[in-house]
Design a protein around this motif. Structure first.
Motif, mmCIF file in Angstrom:
data_model
loop_
_atom_site.group_PDB
_atom_site.id
_atom_site.type_symbol
_atom_site.label_atom_id
_atom_site.label_comp_id
_atom_site.label_asym_id
_atom_site.label_seq_id
_atom_site.Cartn_x
_atom_site.Cartn_y
_atom_site.Cartn_z
ATOM 1 N N ILE A 199 0.352 -27.579 -16.774
ATOM 2 C CA ILE A 199 0.715 -26.368 -16.028
ATOM 3 C C ILE A 199 2.142 -25.948 -16.348
ATOM 4 O O ILE A 199 2.458 -24.756 -16.428
ATOM 5 C CB ILE A 199 0.551 -26.594 -14.515
ATOM 6 C CG1 ILE A 199 -0.937 -26.702 -14.155
ATOM 7 C CG2 ILE A 199 1.201 -25.472 -13.707
ATOM 8 C CD1 ILE A 199 -1.183 -27.110 -12.712
ATOM 9 N N ASN A 200 3.019 -26.930 -16.560
ATOM 10 C CA ASN A 200 4.417 -26.615 -16.841
ATOM 11 C C ASN A 200 4.703 -26.413 -18.323
ATOM 12 O O ASN A 200 5.636 -25.691 -18.678
ATOM 13 C CB ASN A 200 5.325 -27.719 -16.297
ATOM 14 C CG ASN A 200 5.499 -27.645 -14.793
ATOM 15 O OD1 ASN A 200 6.080 -26.708 -14.273
ATOM 16 N ND2 ASN A 200 4.959 -28.627 -14.083
ATOM 17 N N ILE A 201 3.901 -27.028 -19.197
ATOM 18 C CA ILE A 201 4.193 -26.958 -20.627
ATOM 19 C C ILE A 201 3.545 -25.755 -21.304
ATOM 20 O O ILE A 201 4.189 -25.043 -22.089
ATOM 21 C CB ILE A 201 3.745 -28.265 -21.332
ATOM 22 C CG1 ILE A 201 4.686 -29.412 -20.954
ATOM 23 C CG2 ILE A 201 3.731 -28.082 -22.843
ATOM 24 C CD1 ILE A 201 4.281 -30.746 -21.534
ATOM 25 N N LEU A 202 2.276 -25.484 -21.015
ATOM 26 C CA LEU A 202 1.581 -24.415 -21.733
ATOM 27 C C LEU A 202 2.257 -23.044 -21.607
ATOM 28 O O LEU A 202 2.341 -22.311 -22.602
ATOM 29 C CB LEU A 202 0.122 -24.335 -21.253
ATOM 30 C CG LEU A 202 -0.787 -25.498 -21.685
ATOM 31 C CD1 LEU A 202 -2.175 -25.342 -21.082
ATOM 32 C CD2 LEU A 202 -0.871 -25.574 -23.207
ATOM 33 N N PRO A 203 2.781 -22.661 -20.443
ATOM 34 C CA PRO A 203 3.447 -21.352 -20.361
ATOM 35 C C PRO A 203 4.750 -21.260 -21.139
ATOM 36 O O PRO A 203 5.268 -20.161 -21.358
ATOM 37 C CB PRO A 203 3.704 -21.168 -18.858
ATOM 38 C CG PRO A 203 2.698 -22.049 -18.194
ATOM 39 C CD PRO A 203 2.584 -23.237 -19.106
ATOM 40 N N THR A 204 5.308 -22.403 -21.560
ATOM 41 C CA THR A 204 6.579 -22.344 -22.286
ATOM 42 C C THR A 204 6.427 -21.637 -23.629
ATOM 43 O O THR A 204 7.413 -21.129 -24.171
ATOM 44 C CB THR A 204 7.141 -23.758 -22.522
ATOM 45 O OG1 THR A 204 6.234 -24.512 -23.348
ATOM 46 C CG2 THR A 204 7.349 -24.489 -21.216
ATOM 47 N N PHE A 205 5.214 -21.579 -24.162
ATOM 48 C CA PHE A 205 5.018 -20.866 -25.428
ATOM 49 C C PHE A 205 5.213 -19.359 -25.235
ATOM 50 O O PHE A 205 5.600 -18.651 -26.179
ATOM 51 C CB PHE A 205 3.643 -21.184 -26.001
ATOM 52 C CG PHE A 205 3.464 -22.620 -26.386
ATOM 53 C CD1 PHE A 205 4.093 -23.126 -27.515
ATOM 54 C CD2 PHE A 205 2.690 -23.486 -25.623
ATOM 55 C CE1 PHE A 205 3.953 -24.465 -27.874
ATOM 56 C CE2 PHE A 205 2.542 -24.813 -25.968
ATOM 57 C CZ PHE A 205 3.178 -25.310 -27.103
ATOM 58 N N ILE A 206 4.941 -18.863 -24.021
ATOM 59 C CA ILE A 206 5.252 -17.466 -23.727
ATOM 60 C C ILE A 206 6.756 -17.249 -23.829
ATOM 61 O O ILE A 206 7.232 -16.280 -24.425
ATOM 62 C CB ILE A 206 4.766 -17.074 -22.315
ATOM 63 C CG1 ILE A 206 3.263 -17.237 -22.187
ATOM 64 C CG2 ILE A 206 5.171 -15.637 -21.983
ATOM 65 C CD1 ILE A 206 2.745 -16.956 -20.778
ATOM 66 N N ASP A 207 7.510 -18.175 -23.250
ATOM 67 C CA ASP A 207 8.967 -18.033 -23.247
ATOM 68 C C ASP A 207 9.554 -18.187 -24.644
ATOM 69 O O ASP A 207 10.532 -17.517 -24.987
ATOM 70 C CB ASP A 207 9.576 -19.056 -22.291
ATOM 71 C CG ASP A 207 9.125 -18.846 -20.850
ATOM 72 O OD1 ASP A 207 9.176 -17.694 -20.395
ATOM 73 O OD2 ASP A 207 8.708 -19.816 -20.206
ATOM 74 N N LEU A 208 8.957 -19.065 -25.451
ATOM 75 C CA LEU A 208 9.426 -19.184 -26.835
ATOM 76 C C LEU A 208 9.198 -17.886 -27.599
ATOM 77 O O LEU A 208 10.049 -17.449 -28.391
ATOM 78 C CB LEU A 208 8.703 -20.353 -27.529
ATOM 79 C CG LEU A 208 9.112 -21.754 -27.085
ATOM 80 C CD1 LEU A 208 8.184 -22.790 -27.704
ATOM 81 C CD2 LEU A 208 10.561 -22.044 -27.475
ATOM 82 N N LEU A 209 8.042 -17.261 -27.359
ATOM 83 C CA LEU A 209 7.759 -15.988 -28.014
ATOM 84 C C LEU A 209 8.682 -14.896 -27.484
ATOM 85 O O LEU A 209 9.122 -14.015 -28.235
ATOM 86 C CB LEU A 209 6.298 -15.598 -27.791
ATOM 87 C CG LEU A 209 5.763 -14.400 -28.602
ATOM 88 C CD1 LEU A 209 6.022 -14.597 -30.092
ATOM 89 C CD2 LEU A 209 4.286 -14.202 -28.348
ATOM 90 N N LYS A 210 9.008 -14.936 -26.186
ATOM 91 C CA LYS A 210 9.979 -14.001 -25.639
ATOM 92 C C LYS A 210 11.335 -14.162 -26.321
ATOM 93 O O LYS A 210 12.005 -13.173 -26.641
ATOM 94 C CB LYS A 210 10.140 -14.215 -24.133
ATOM 95 C CG LYS A 210 9.028 -13.632 -23.279
ATOM 96 C CD LYS A 210 9.345 -13.816 -21.800
ATOM 97 C CE LYS A 210 8.253 -13.212 -20.925
ATOM 98 N NZ LYS A 210 8.544 -13.394 -19.481
ATOM 99 N N ALA A 211 11.745 -15.411 -26.524
ATOM 100 C CA ALA A 211 13.032 -15.659 -27.167
ATOM 101 C C ALA A 211 13.050 -15.109 -28.589
ATOM 102 O O ALA A 211 13.995 -14.423 -29.000
ATOM 103 C CB ALA A 211 13.328 -17.164 -27.179
ATOM 104 N N LEU A 212 11.998 -15.397 -29.348
ATOM 105 C CA LEU A 212 11.933 -14.921 -30.727
ATOM 106 C C LEU A 212 11.863 -13.402 -30.790
ATOM 107 O O LEU A 212 12.574 -12.763 -31.574
ATOM 108 C CB LEU A 212 10.712 -15.530 -31.427
ATOM 109 C CG LEU A 212 10.477 -15.097 -32.886
ATOM 110 C CD1 LEU A 212 11.657 -15.518 -33.762
ATOM 111 C CD2 LEU A 212 9.176 -15.692 -33.414
ATOM 112 N N SER A 213 11.016 -12.803 -29.939
ATOM 113 C CA SER A 213 10.848 -11.351 -29.995
ATOM 114 C C SER A 213 12.084 -10.624 -29.495
ATOM 115 O O SER A 213 12.411 -9.537 -29.974
ATOM 116 C CB SER A 213 9.620 -10.933 -29.178
ATOM 117 O OG SER A 213 9.814 -11.153 -27.798
#
Length: 496
Positions: A305-319
């Motif tokens: 629950i805590n790890i899977l959404p972090t990929f959204i944040d990584l994509l936010k950082a890159l974008s």
């Protein structure tokens, strides 16, 4: 040099080079040295401060799904109310704190001072035993964080030229997403390694360590945060470098936000473009933090629950970095349309909802492209009104005030926690919000380009308190000392 010059003739190669060329060779050596110092001072501390702020915001959600919900008996809409308490105070703090941020003598010390208070509140949040404790602390946090986002945007726009600004704004905004990303992994680490240590649960340790990280970084800010170019010279800038920084971006107004600022700002188009655009932006992407609630409903473990959404944040950082940089290098409206298209796909899929889980994962992850929207909008504002601290500060604080004023109550109807994770009213509403947001900026950027060409010397008249016909207005603003003498020299430089 010859090879590089020839390579730049290819448009694709020229764009790639521009993305990474932060210190162009055609700049004088002195100017490149100044830029490096500014990057070290503004970007490093700005990113770390932003990281701490959004680490704290994400910690509340992570703590909620990691045991705080059960410990505080928060089984209703309490998570919504935490956000409402924060946003309400955030609204009331915008203009007062932004007014302080536009004052040259206060600007270098405001953000570090506020950051000390964030750390103290984080420690207090680890000790809450009732929901009203957290309501109060979230409200206090919201007020004291009110100028951190807009104020840092103001600082960036005051030190960097237009061609430099978009790249740096994108990098700075990465602190938001990286803070959220780190919080997810950090919650897993504390849940596993510190849960029960000294009698504190894992979610309590999340707030404790947040305070431990935030506090020392505040003292770094007292040493390096530069404030405005008109602020007293900081220790790492020579007299010549400080003079060059002031000369690079001439301004026609140095008093900051005053009562007169309200009059002339509301008489011009930028306030009426940017504020509605940001209101719809806030509502368009509210859903991007709710993947955790869907995962919790599927029975996933606390770690997932805590790890899977972090990929959204990584994509936010890159974008946020790449998208904002490309908006400055290529077409602002083109990049804006690109991010809107991807997130439009996401909210349509989530509105339908009865789709395979794989498509839901894709929709939530595409929400990461929303990361470029805010830095593009604020960078466009900063580059369009670079000559005026007060007007920029008032518009930025108005955007935050109005945007979060709407966010206080609209999500209670569109995204009530009791309707999670389906949110049958929220996702369809975001379809309309997103389209309106896209249309406002596309039209606004087209309109302002033509408006500024028709009013090239308006900034000068405003600085002297003159009406549009050149006569003295009934409520003139006093120009700063020596400003009138330099107007003729600066006119050509300020019209960009």
């Amino acid at each position: 040099m010859g090879v590089l010059t020839r390579a730049k003739k290819n448009k694709v190669v020229a764009v790639i080079i521009s993305v990474f060329d932060w210190y162009p060779s055609h700049y004088p050596i002195e100017e490149r040295k100044l830029l490096r110092k500014l990057d070290l001072a503004i970007l490093i501390y700005g990113c770390l401060s932003f990281f701490c702020r959004f680490l704290g915001q994400q910690n509340v959600t992570n703590a909620y799904v990691s045991g705080m919900k059960e410990d505080l008996n928060a089984y209703g809409n309490e998570l919504n109310y935490y956000v409402v308490a924060y946003n309400t105070a955030y609204v009331f703090g915008q203009i007062p704190l932004m007014t302080l941020q536009t004052k040259a003598k206060i600007a270098p010390f405001l953000l570090p001072s506020l950051q000390i208070s964030w750390a103290i509140i984080a420690f207090c949040q680890s000790q809450v035993t009732k929901n009203w404790h957290l309501y109060l602390l979230r409200a206090l946090t919201g007020f004291l964080e009110a100028s951190s986002f807009g104020g840092t945007h103001l600082i960036l726009g005051s030190w960097f030229k237009n061609e430099e600004l978009f790249k740096r704004a994108g990098v700075w905004f990465m602190g938001n997403s990286l803070g959220s990303t780190f919080s997810g992994y950090f919650q897993v680490a504390t849940y596993r390694g510190l849960n029960g240590v000294f009698g504190y649960t894992g979610w309590q340790w999340l707030f404790i360590v947040q305070g431990i990280i935030t506090l020392p970084l505040a003292f770094v800010g007292f040493g390096v945060w530069p404030g405005l170019p008109t602020s007293p010279r900081r220790w790492y800038l020579t007299v010549e470098e400080h003079a060059l920084a002031v000369k690079r971006i001439p301004t026609v107004e140095k008093e900051g936000i005053t009562w007169q600022t309200f009059k002339y700002t509301l008489s011009r188009p930028m306030w009426w473009i940017c504020v509605p655009c940001y209101i719809f932006l806030c509502q368009s992407f509210y859903w991007t933090g709710y993947m955790q609630l869907w995962l919790k409903s599927t029975g996933k473990s606390v770690e997932l629950i805590n790890i899977l959404p972090t990929f959204i944040d990584l994509l936010k950082a890159l974008s946020s970095w790449l998208g904002t940089t490309l908006a400055g290098c290529l077409s602002l409206r083109g990049i804006w349309t690109f991010q809107a298209s991807l997130t439009f796909f996401s909210v349509i899929v989530l509105s339908i909802w009865t789709v395979p889980d794989a498509l839901k994962y894709m929709a939530y992850y595409f929400g990461g492209f929303s990361g470029m929207a805010s830095p593009i909008l604020y960078s466009w504002l900063n580059s369009t009104l670079k000559e005026n601290y007060g007007e920029r500060g008032l518009i930025i604080s108005s955007m935050m005030t109005m945007g979060f004023a709407m966010q206080i109550w609209v999500p209670l109807f569109t995204f009530p926690t009791v309707e999670a994770p389906r949110f049958p009213h929220g996702y369809p509403a975001c379809v309309a919000f997103l389209f309106t947001m896209w249309a406002i900026l596309v039209f606004g950027s087209w309109f302002m380009k033509r408006w500024k060409l028709k009013n090239p010397d308006l900034e000068m008249r405003l600085a002297l308190g003159l009406s549009d016909d050149g006569e003295t207005s009934e409520t003139p603003r006093e120009a700063t000392k020596g400003q009138e003498e330099g107007l003729s020299k600066n006119t050509a430089a300020t019209v960009q």
